[in-house]
Design a protein around this motif. Structure first.
Motif, short mmCIF file in Angstrom:
data_model
loop_
_atom_site.label_atom_id
_atom_site.label_comp_id
_atom_site.label_asym_id
_atom_site.label_seq_id
_atom_site.Cartn_x
_atom_site.Cartn_y
_atom_site.Cartn_z
N SER A 1 30.92 69.82 10.88
CA SER A 1 30.65 70.48 9.60
C SER A 1 31.75 70.06 8.65
N PRO A 2 31.47 70.03 7.33
CA PRO A 2 30.25 70.40 6.62
C PRO A 2 29.31 69.20 6.46
N ALA A 3 28.14 69.47 5.87
CA ALA A 3 27.20 68.39 5.58
C ALA A 3 27.80 67.47 4.51
N PRO A 4 27.42 66.19 4.47
CA PRO A 4 28.05 65.21 3.57
C PRO A 4 28.16 65.60 2.11
N PRO A 5 27.17 66.26 1.47
CA PRO A 5 27.38 66.53 0.04
C PRO A 5 28.23 67.76 -0.27
N ALA A 6 28.87 68.37 0.74
CA ALA A 6 29.61 69.62 0.52
C ALA A 6 30.77 69.40 -0.44
N ALA A 7 31.03 70.43 -1.25
CA ALA A 7 32.13 70.34 -2.21
C ALA A 7 33.48 70.60 -1.56
N GLY A 8 33.52 71.39 -0.48
CA GLY A 8 34.75 71.62 0.24
C GLY A 8 35.68 72.63 -0.38
N ALA A 9 35.21 73.48 -1.31
CA ALA A 9 36.10 74.41 -1.98
C ALA A 9 36.26 75.71 -1.20
N SER A 10 35.20 76.21 -0.56
CA SER A 10 35.26 77.49 0.13
C SER A 10 35.70 77.29 1.57
N PRO A 11 36.21 78.36 2.23
CA PRO A 11 36.62 78.23 3.63
C PRO A 11 35.49 77.81 4.55
N ASP A 12 34.25 78.24 4.26
CA ASP A 12 33.13 77.88 5.13
C ASP A 12 32.80 76.40 5.07
N GLU A 13 33.32 75.68 4.09
CA GLU A 13 33.08 74.24 4.00
C GLU A 13 34.24 73.43 4.55
N ALA A 14 35.10 74.08 5.35
CA ALA A 14 36.16 73.34 6.04
C ALA A 14 35.57 72.46 7.12
N CYS A 15 36.30 71.43 7.47
CA CYS A 15 35.84 70.47 8.48
C CYS A 15 36.09 71.05 9.87
N VAL A 16 35.03 71.23 10.63
CA VAL A 16 35.11 71.75 12.00
C VAL A 16 35.05 70.58 12.97
N LEU A 17 35.99 70.54 13.92
CA LEU A 17 36.11 69.42 14.85
C LEU A 17 35.87 69.89 16.27
N LEU A 18 35.22 69.05 17.05
CA LEU A 18 35.02 69.29 18.49
C LEU A 18 35.68 68.15 19.25
N VAL A 19 36.61 68.49 20.12
CA VAL A 19 37.32 67.51 20.94
C VAL A 19 36.83 67.67 22.37
N SER A 20 36.31 66.58 22.96
CA SER A 20 35.71 66.64 24.30
C SER A 20 36.39 65.64 25.20
N SER A 21 36.65 66.06 26.44
CA SER A 21 37.24 65.17 27.44
C SER A 21 36.14 64.53 28.27
N ALA A 22 36.52 63.56 29.08
CA ALA A 22 35.54 62.89 29.93
C ALA A 22 35.00 63.84 30.99
N SER A 23 35.76 64.86 31.35
CA SER A 23 35.32 65.82 32.36
C SER A 23 34.49 66.95 31.77
N GLY A 24 34.27 66.96 30.44
CA GLY A 24 33.44 67.97 29.81
C GLY A 24 34.20 69.14 29.23
N ARG A 25 35.52 69.17 29.32
CA ARG A 25 36.30 70.24 28.70
C ARG A 25 36.29 70.08 27.19
N GLU A 26 36.21 71.21 26.47
CA GLU A 26 36.09 71.16 25.01
C GLU A 26 37.13 72.04 24.34
N ALA A 27 37.60 71.58 23.19
CA ALA A 27 38.44 72.37 22.31
C ALA A 27 37.82 72.34 20.92
N TRP A 28 37.50 73.50 20.38
CA TRP A 28 36.92 73.61 19.05
C TRP A 28 38.04 73.90 18.05
N LEU A 29 38.19 73.04 17.08
CA LEU A 29 39.19 73.21 16.03
C LEU A 29 38.45 73.73 14.80
#
Length: 763
Positions: free
Chosen positions: A642-670
């Motif tokens: 997130s967010p979708a490509p045309p987002a303006a990025g001004a509000s907190p809900d339009e922050a970039c959400v990242l998912l980090v995944s390991s080869a074993s399937g462990r995940e960290a959501w930023l």
């Protein structure tokens, strides 16, 4: 400590080493010995020393010498530990109690030292003379204490030695939370500061007394230098004349560190020795002009006494920094020996000065100045015999080689960097600054009471010489002025490096001595622990009003956000062992997340860059952090959800959400600042996942994911803190935390070093 036959008792290096080891054992301990055991150690030390002295006098050398030496060393160790614990108990008893945190008090204070003026206010230290209108318990807790104060938006007219009445809000003590954080509580312990707080602007401050005393004299000399030369040119002259380094900017200190010259821009023992030599010259002139004085007092004892008096006066003007105190003590020992008309081994002045320093102030062993000052003199005494001609160029070059190489391990351990051009720069800087700039600075200070014009001319000459040297350093190519930064040096690596340097400095006939350089390599190139291939780690730094996350794989480093502007994030990254950044990501374009971005980019030059949503990727090679962006390395995948490509990025809900995944399937959501609606839209239950983000939305993400745990990247608000769940970690309470995908049960602490007894406990 054993007496020699036919000469006065002397100290041996083993006794001093045991004394310092006892002090260090208590300084490095997580808890402080209570008063009873500390007194018991001191009593045992005195008794053991008396027994050792008796054995040395009565027993034969073959039977009692080794036993008495071992017993005296044990006594020195116990004495060091006991005295350090007693000093520590006294310092902790004087510290302002926790029940005063956040309270407002009115204080009559006297300004001590030199106030530090900034764009947003002033920072200064003061002695509390009276607590005005406070209850008896508050008066007992603060009266006669020393306090460090910040005056935001004011304080620019403060002068050393003045008395003020101020309304002060006391602040709680803090401890290091991140790798590379300065230890403010240790600094307070060394400076004798018992409380700290902020001056309130809501109540009018009152100046009650004019400047007076030694602090006013020191501040007056510094102000006079600034008036004569101007603020920019006066900064080095004031630093070398009275130890006032307030005028040096961060850029000045950075350049000095790049060339390994920070030890020269301060009043060192060499400067005090030069002033002491002036006292000797004056006595010689007086005795030459009035020869009959020799019938009343011999010239050598008079010269020694004059040297001690002049050196003590100058050390007082310089603020009694530790190198100056060490030199004054050494001069005092030499003056005492000359007065008694006895001869003493060459190393005795240094050993006695170290013993007096450690016994009077055990906390001195926490300062770089103690080890660099005493260590430099010790290396010179060991490697340069007393018969060498001190004025020959060969002796000077050898002394330069010995001092530079001998202090390399200590400098690297304290400052975490090794200047590439340090030896060559010191070869030029030491004679130029010590023989040209410093004498002119001191001459101007000595002439100031006589006439303003000669003192101004001397200061202008010193400033001109320093400007020429500063210009020459600016012409050095950047490749030569770089430094190798190091993570925190372990005790074992430091001991190996010191041993390796000692082997290299052995006599020239030993051809194998250069093999000792191999022992320095573990300190210069430490083995860093990286996640195995296919796994990753996420470190959340504890920063005020901002976020920064460090993602590491087996061979790559990713920085997510860069924290607020006042924070030196580059220093913390270097202390964590970061040498380069492969990808820097911005999740939002606000001050708490991109404030330090420019400093990080200068220090590391990231290879790739994802800019915050809504910003234009104006620089070639940069991309926007938006849904669909993907980065893969060492079997670890980072995906922007997130967010979708045309987002303006001004509000907190339009922050970039990242998912980090390991080869074993462990995940960290930023999750950054993205709120509950984004969490319900993106998150799906994931066993074993962890979420890291802002405290206001962390609970929503944790519930939507069914995550095993979470880490809040900063302190929650007061209302949220009252109902904070126990299974969510907070970096503002626990310090920087690292979560490893290969060990997903709980995060590990990432602070710089273990807790010490002077640190406040976390709530």
């Amino acid at each position: 400590m054993t007496p020699g036959q036919g000469r006065p008792p002397t100290l041996d290096a083993g006794w001093i080493a045991a004394l310092c080891a006892g002090v260090l054992a208590q300084l490095q301990a997580p808890t402080l010995l209570h008063h009873g055991p500390a007194v018991g150690l001191v009593v045992f030390a005195v008794a053991a020393w008396a027994v050792a002295h008796h054995l040395a006098r009565r027993a034969s050398p073959s039977s009692g010498g080794a036993v008495s030496m071992a017993l005296s060393w044990c006594a020195a160790f116990a004495l060091g530990a006991g005295l350090c614990a007693m000093h520590g108990q006294a310092a902790m008893d004087r510290r302002a109690p926790a029940f005063l945190d956040g309270t407002t008090v009115r204080l009559d204070v006297r300004i001590v030292g030199l106030s530090e003026f900034r764009a947003n206010g002033a920072r200064f230290t003061a002695d509390i003379e009276r607590v005005v209108g406070a209850p008896a318990d508050v008066d007992d807790a603060l009266a006669t204490r020393r306090i460090a104060l910040d005056w935001y938006g004011g304080g620019h007219d403060l002068r050393s030695g003045e008395v003020w009445r101020l309304a002060v809000r006391l602040r709680p003590w803090s401890r290091p939370l991140n790798p590379g954080d300065p230890d403010e509580t240790r600094r307070a312990l060394l400076a004798g500061i018992d409380a700290h707080g902020s001056v309130l602007a809501s109540e009018r401050p009152l100046r009650l007394g004019a400047p007076g005393g030694l602090h006013a004299l020191r501040g007056g000399v510094s102000d006079r230098i600034s008036e004569a030369l101007g603020g920019e040119r006066a900064r080095f002259v004031a630093a070398l004349a009275v130890g006032d380094t307030r005028g040096l900017s961060d850029g000045d200190w950075e350049r000095l560190r790049q060339f390994g010259l920070t030890h020269l821009i301060a009043i060192s023992g060499f400067h005090v020795g030069m002033v002491a030599g002036l006292g000797v010259v004056l006595v010689r002139l007086v005795w030459w002009w009035w020869p009959t004085l020799a019938h009343r007092m011999r010239r050598r004892p008079a010269a020694a006494a004059a040297a001690l008096a002049v050196a003590t006066a100058y050390a007082a003007l310089a603020g009694f920094s530790l190198p100056t105190v060490r030199t004054v003590l050494m001069i005092g020992v030499v003056a005492f020996v000359i007065g008694r008309r006895r001869r003493s081994p060459t190393a005795q002045p240094l050993l006695l000065a170290m013993a007096l320093l450690v016994l009077s102030d055990p906390f001195a062993l926490l300062t770089p100045g103690f080890w660099l000052s005493c260590g430099g003199v010790a290396w010179l005494l060991w490697c340069l015999p007393g018969t060498a001609d001190p004025w020959s160029p060969r002796t000077f070059l050898k002394a330069q080689w010995v001092a530079t190489l001998g202090l390399l391990p200590l400098g690297a351990a304290f400052f975490l960097q090794v200047p590439v051009a340090g030896p060559l720069a010191n070869l030029v800087a030491i004679p130029w600054i010590s023989l040209v700039v410093v004498p002119l600075s001191l001459l101007g200070t000595l002439l100031m009471p006589i006439s303003e014009a000669p003192s101004t001319w001397a200061w202008q000459g010193a400033a001109g010489a320093m400007d020429a040297f500063w210009w020459a350093m600016a012409q050095v190519p950047e490749a030569w002025s770089s430094s190798r930064w190091l993570p925190e040096v372990s005790g074992g690596a430091l001991a190996l490096a010191v041993l390796g340097v000692a082997i290299v400095l052995l006599p020239r006939g030993l051809r194998w001595r250069y093999a000792g350089a191999l022992l320095v390599l573990p300190m210069l190139f430490p083995a860093m622990t990286s996640p195995p291939r296919g796994e990753f780690s996420v470190t959340a730094f504890a920063l005020p009003r901002g976020d920064a996350l460090l993602v590491r794989t087996a061979t790559r480093t990713v920085l997510v956000d860069a924290g607020p502007e006042p924070v030196d994030l580059a220093r913390r990254l270097r202390a964590a062992g970061v040498e380069s950044i492969d990808l820097r990501i911005e999740t939002r374009r606000n001050a708490g997340r991109v404030g330090c971005a420019a400093g990080v980019d200068r220090a590391f030059v990231p290879r790739h860059h994802w800019r915050a949503p809504g910003t234009t990727a104006s620089v070639r090679g940069t991309l926007r952090c938006e849904a669909g962006r993907r980065w893969t390395a060492d079997g670890v995948v980072i995906v922007a959800l997130s967010p979708a490509p045309p987002a303006a990025g001004a509000s907190p809900d339009e922050a970039c959400v990242l998912l980090v995944s390991s080869a074993s399937g462990r995940e960290a959501w930023l999750a950054s600042d993205a709120g509950r609606w984004v969490a319900h839209r993106l998150a799906s239950p994931s066993a074993g996942a962890w979420v890291i983000g802002a405290p206001a939305t962390l609970g929503h993400w944790h519930a939507a994911l069914g995550a095993s745990g979470g880490i809040a990247t900063r302190a929650p608000g007061p209302s949220l803190a009252l109902r904070w769940p126990n299974d969510l970690h907070r970096v503002d309470r626990e310090g920087a935390l690292s979560w490893h995908s290969s060990e997903p049960n709980a995060p590990a602490g990432a602070r710089n070093g273990p807790p010490r007894w002077w640190h406040p406990a976390f709530p």
